[in-house]
Design a protein around this motif. Structure first.
Motif, PDB file in Angstrom:
ATOM      1  N   VAL A 251      35.159  54.352 -23.884  1.00 10.85           N
ATOM      2  CA  VAL A 251      35.567  53.023 -23.419  1.00 10.85           C
ATOM      3  C   VAL A 251      35.354  52.955 -21.916  1.00 10.85           C
ATOM      4  O   VAL A 251      35.265  53.978 -21.233  1.00 10.85           O
ATOM      5  CB  VAL A 251      37.050  52.736 -23.752  1.00 10.85           C
ATOM      6  N   GLU A 253      36.421  52.558 -18.155  1.00  8.71           N
ATOM      7  CA  GLU A 253      37.638  52.861 -17.401  1.00  8.71           C
ATOM      8  C   GLU A 253      38.349  51.558 -17.027  1.00  8.71           C
ATOM      9  O   GLU A 253      37.716  50.567 -16.654  1.00  8.71           O
ATOM     10  CB  GLU A 253      37.297  53.626 -16.129  1.00  8.71           C
ATOM     11  N   GLU A 254      39.692  51.595 -17.107  1.00  7.76           N
ATOM     12  CA  GLU A 254      40.465  50.378 -16.851  1.00  7.76           C
ATOM     13  C   GLU A 254      40.261  49.837 -15.443  1.00  7.76           C
ATOM     14  O   GLU A 254      40.181  48.626 -15.235  1.00  7.76           O
ATOM     15  CB  GLU A 254      41.955  50.641 -17.100  1.00  7.76           C
ATOM     16  N   ASN A 255      40.217  50.738 -14.446  1.00  9.63           N
ATOM     17  CA  ASN A 255      40.039  50.234 -13.071  1.00  9.63           C
ATOM     18  C   ASN A 255      38.660  49.629 -12.868  1.00  9.63           C
ATOM     19  O   ASN A 255      38.476  48.685 -12.101  1.00  9.63           O
ATOM     20  CB  ASN A 255      40.311  51.341 -12.045  1.00  9.63           C
ATOM     21  N   ASP A 256      37.640  50.153 -13.588  1.00  9.37           N
ATOM     22  CA  ASP A 256      36.301  49.552 -13.527  1.00  9.37           C
ATOM     23  C   ASP A 256      36.297  48.178 -14.204  1.00  9.37           C
ATOM     24  O   ASP A 256      35.716  47.209 -13.694  1.00  9.37           O
ATOM     25  CB  ASP A 256      35.274  50.458 -14.207  1.00  9.37           C
ATOM     26  N   LYS A 257      36.955  48.120 -15.349  1.00  5.87           N
ATOM     27  CA  LYS A 257      37.026  46.854 -16.087  1.00  5.87           C
ATOM     28  C   LYS A 257      37.751  45.796 -15.252  1.00  5.87           C
ATOM     29  O   LYS A 257      37.314  44.641 -15.168  1.00  5.87           O
ATOM     30  CB  LYS A 257      37.763  47.071 -17.416  1.00  5.87           C
ATOM     31  N   LYS A 258      38.844  46.217 -14.599  1.00  2.58           N
ATOM     32  CA  LYS A 258      39.627  45.283 -13.781  1.00  2.58           C
ATOM     33  C   LYS A 258      38.807  44.773 -12.605  1.00  2.58           C
ATOM     34  O   LYS A 258      38.818  43.573 -12.290  1.00  2.58           O
ATOM     35  CB  LYS A 258      40.898  45.965 -13.294  1.00  2.58           C
ATOM     36  N   THR A 261      36.107  42.320 -13.895  1.00  5.59           N
ATOM     37  CA  THR A 261      36.721  41.083 -14.385  1.00  5.59           C
ATOM     38  C   THR A 261      37.185  40.203 -13.238  1.00  5.59           C
ATOM     39  O   THR A 261      36.948  38.988 -13.216  1.00  5.59           O
ATOM     40  CB  THR A 261      37.910  41.407 -15.310  1.00  5.59           C
ATOM     41  N   PHE A 276      32.384  44.543 -22.428  1.00  6.61           N
ATOM     42  CA  PHE A 276      32.794  45.926 -22.178  1.00  6.61           C
ATOM     43  C   PHE A 276      32.707  46.812 -23.426  1.00  6.61           C
ATOM     44  O   PHE A 276      33.127  47.967 -23.394  1.00  6.61           O
ATOM     45  CB  PHE A 276      34.213  45.970 -21.610  1.00  6.61           C
ATOM     46  N   SER A 277      32.198  46.277 -24.521  1.00 11.07           N
ATOM     47  CA  SER A 277      32.078  47.063 -25.746  1.00 11.07           C
ATOM     48  C   SER A 277      30.923  48.047 -25.627  1.00 11.07           C
ATOM     49  O   SER A 277      29.804  47.683 -25.240  1.00 11.07           O
ATOM     50  CB  SER A 277      31.853  46.145 -26.949  1.00 11.07           C
ATOM     51  N   GLU A 303      29.156  51.320 -15.263  1.00 12.41           N
ATOM     52  CA  GLU A 303      29.727  52.180 -14.214  1.00 12.41           C
ATOM     53  C   GLU A 303      29.083  51.884 -12.865  1.00 12.41           C
ATOM     54  O   GLU A 303      29.785  51.813 -11.839  1.00 12.41           O
ATOM     55  CB  GLU A 303      29.533  53.642 -14.592  1.00 12.41           C
ATOM     56  N   SER A 367      42.933  51.607  -4.025  1.00  8.43           N
ATOM     57  CA  SER A 367      41.959  51.686  -5.107  1.00  8.43           C
ATOM     58  C   SER A 367      40.519  51.601  -4.617  1.00  8.43           C
ATOM     59  O   SER A 367      39.581  51.937  -5.338  1.00  8.43           O
ATOM     60  CB  SER A 367      42.212  50.579  -6.126  1.00  8.43           C
TER      61      SER A 367
END
Length: 477
Positions: A251, A253-258, A261, A276-277, A303, A367
């Motif tokens: 999956v 990474e949450e910080n990358d997704k945030k 977004t 992000f799938s 990434e 971050s």
């Protein structure tokens, strides 16, 4: 080999609420001993009731402290936060008594007021006493008044002031050798001068340089949009409901997704629901990836996109917060007939013309610090590390400084030149070390000037420990 040293006892005097800052005082003294102290064969010894007293009867507590070690100390560092302390037989607190003893004896006092504490739970009467003492201390112009708002700033603040105090103490000694006196007579035939430069030529007038960023935000934003489109065009299947025993679904990474977004929302970009799938991409034993080439490519592109988005956010942050700033590079030239030793430069500039950028650099969110490496900062402010200088081990972008966990420490060190404010005048104090005859040397940091300032005028004073003369002048644009 053994060597003779001179020891100065430094008293730390403070109420209990700021005693936890004693480590910063100790580190400042250790730094002094390892730098200036080694050069001058001087040792500063920290004294405090918790380490310098012994049990004694027949006297009050404060009287015992005074007789045992306080009155034998040479310097006092007084620190106040939200408490004033407990009263003694003569004063409202032991700290006040110790400070007054030093003032009455004509000894050096460094008075520090911690202004960054949460004083909601403090006894109001204690806080009132601190404020009244501060006002009285300020109005009577006794000692050195050092306010600070972050506990960690105390260390660098004291290092600067201990150095300035001792070097000027040495300069003020009257036991000059005949050779030194003759040297000073020759020195006065020339001068130490402050000039400005655009890093190509030196001028007797104020030369201001534009702050230019070596990147094109519009182009970067266009590139990001194209990369988002490229990712969305990669088709991957739906993830399977189950995976093998030794497999873990991949999956983002949450910080990358945030980061991605938030960037998309701020720039009016709509992301596909399956953006992000990663399909059926899995991590198997030893972190090997198992999946289609499309799934692996999508993971790598996301990434890379996340890193570029974070870098762009930092770039935009600097652009937004450093608008309207110009740089003034300063140099000192030695036109005397001897090498200047331990040269101090004091620059005086009107408050309205001065911009202090430390808050901008410190405002980088935690971050984002992993993308704010030395090369990025070096390129953000053009030529900021072009001059070489010697102060506390090198410049901000020295490779020995990690760019991650030590970033805040390094930035504090870099921007924490001694700064004082008197009415509408800002006074900046720099130490540039030694300067050879005929040499030109940069001050450690450019002065940040408000772009809309007109009729700028700065005054300067230059002193050297081996020259009993203060060189003064002024520059105008």
């Amino acid at each position: 080999m053994p060597r003779q040293t001179t020891t100065y006892d430094v008293l730390l005097s403070c109420p209990g609420d700021v005693l936890d800052q004693m480590d910063y005082v100790r580190e400042a003294i250790n730094t002094f001993n390892e730098t200036v102290g080694l050069d001058y064969n001087v040792v500063l010894m920290l004294r405090h009731w918790s380490i310098s007293t012994y049990a004694e009867s027949g006297k009050s507590g404060q009287e015992s402290l005074n007789d045992q070690f306080v009155k034998f100390c040479d310097v006092v560092i007084g620190i106040f936060g939200g408490r004033f302390g407990s009263p003694t037989d003569k004063y409202q607190s032991g700290t006040e008594e110790e400070i007054e003893m030093f003032l009455n004896d004509g000894k050096q006092v460094f008075m520090c007021f911690f202004e960054g504490g949460k004083f909601g739970d403090v006894d109001p009467s204690q806080l009132t006493k601190v404020r009244k003492f501060k006002e009285r201390y300020k109005s009577n112009k006794k000692g050195v008044f050092l306010p600070y708002s972050e506990e960690k700033d105390l260390q660098s603040l004291l290092i600067k002031n201990l150095e300035m105090w001792f070097l000027r103490k040495e300069k003020g000694k009257n036991n000059l050798s005949t050779k030194k006196v003759e040297s000073e007579k020759k020195d006065l035939e020339g001068s130490l001068c402050f000039k400005t430069t655009n890093l190509e030529m030196v001028s007797d007038n104020l030369v201001l340089s534009d702050l230019k960023f070596p990147f094109d935000l519009v182009k970067i934003q266009t590139d990001i949009k194209e990369e988002i489109n490229k990712i969305e065009n990669i088709k991957v299947g739906a993830p399977l409901a189950k995976v093998g025993k030794f497999e873990v679904p991949c999956v983002v990474e949450e910080n990358d997704k945030k980061a991605i977004t938030q960037y998309a929302e701020q720039n009016g970009i709509s992301l596909a629901s399956d953006f992000f799938s990663l399909g059926n991409l899995k991590t198997v034993i030893f972190d090997n990836l198992d999946g289609s080439e499309e799934e692996k490519e999508k993971k790598e592109l996301i990434e890379c996109l996340a890193k570029k988005v974070k870098e762009t956010e930092v770039r935009k942050y600097f652009v937004d917060n450093l608008k309207g700033v110009k740089l003034l590079w300063g140099v000192v030239t030695n036109h005397t007939h001897s090498e200047g030793e331990d040269v101090w430069v004091t620059i005086e500039i009107k408050k309205k013309d001065f911009s202090f950028p430390k808050a901008v650099f410190m405002g980088i969110s935690k971050s984002l610090r992993d993308v704010v490496d030395q090369e990025f900062l070096k390129n953000t402010i053009p030529n900021i590390n072009a001059p070489s200088y010697s102060i506390h081990g090198g410049n901000l972008f020295d490779v020995r400084y990690p760019s991650d966990e030590h970033l805040v420490y390094v930035l504090n060190h870099f921007f924490n030149y001694a700064i004082n404010e008197i009415n509408d005048i800002i006074s900046l104090n720099y130490m540039i070390g030694n300067i050879k005859i005929g040499d030109t040397i940069y001050i450690p940091l450019p002065i940040f000037i408000n772009e809309n300032s007109e009729d700028i005028s700065i005054g300067y004073k230059i002193t050297a420990s081996n020259i009993e003369h203060c060189f003064k002048g002024s520059l105008k644009n």
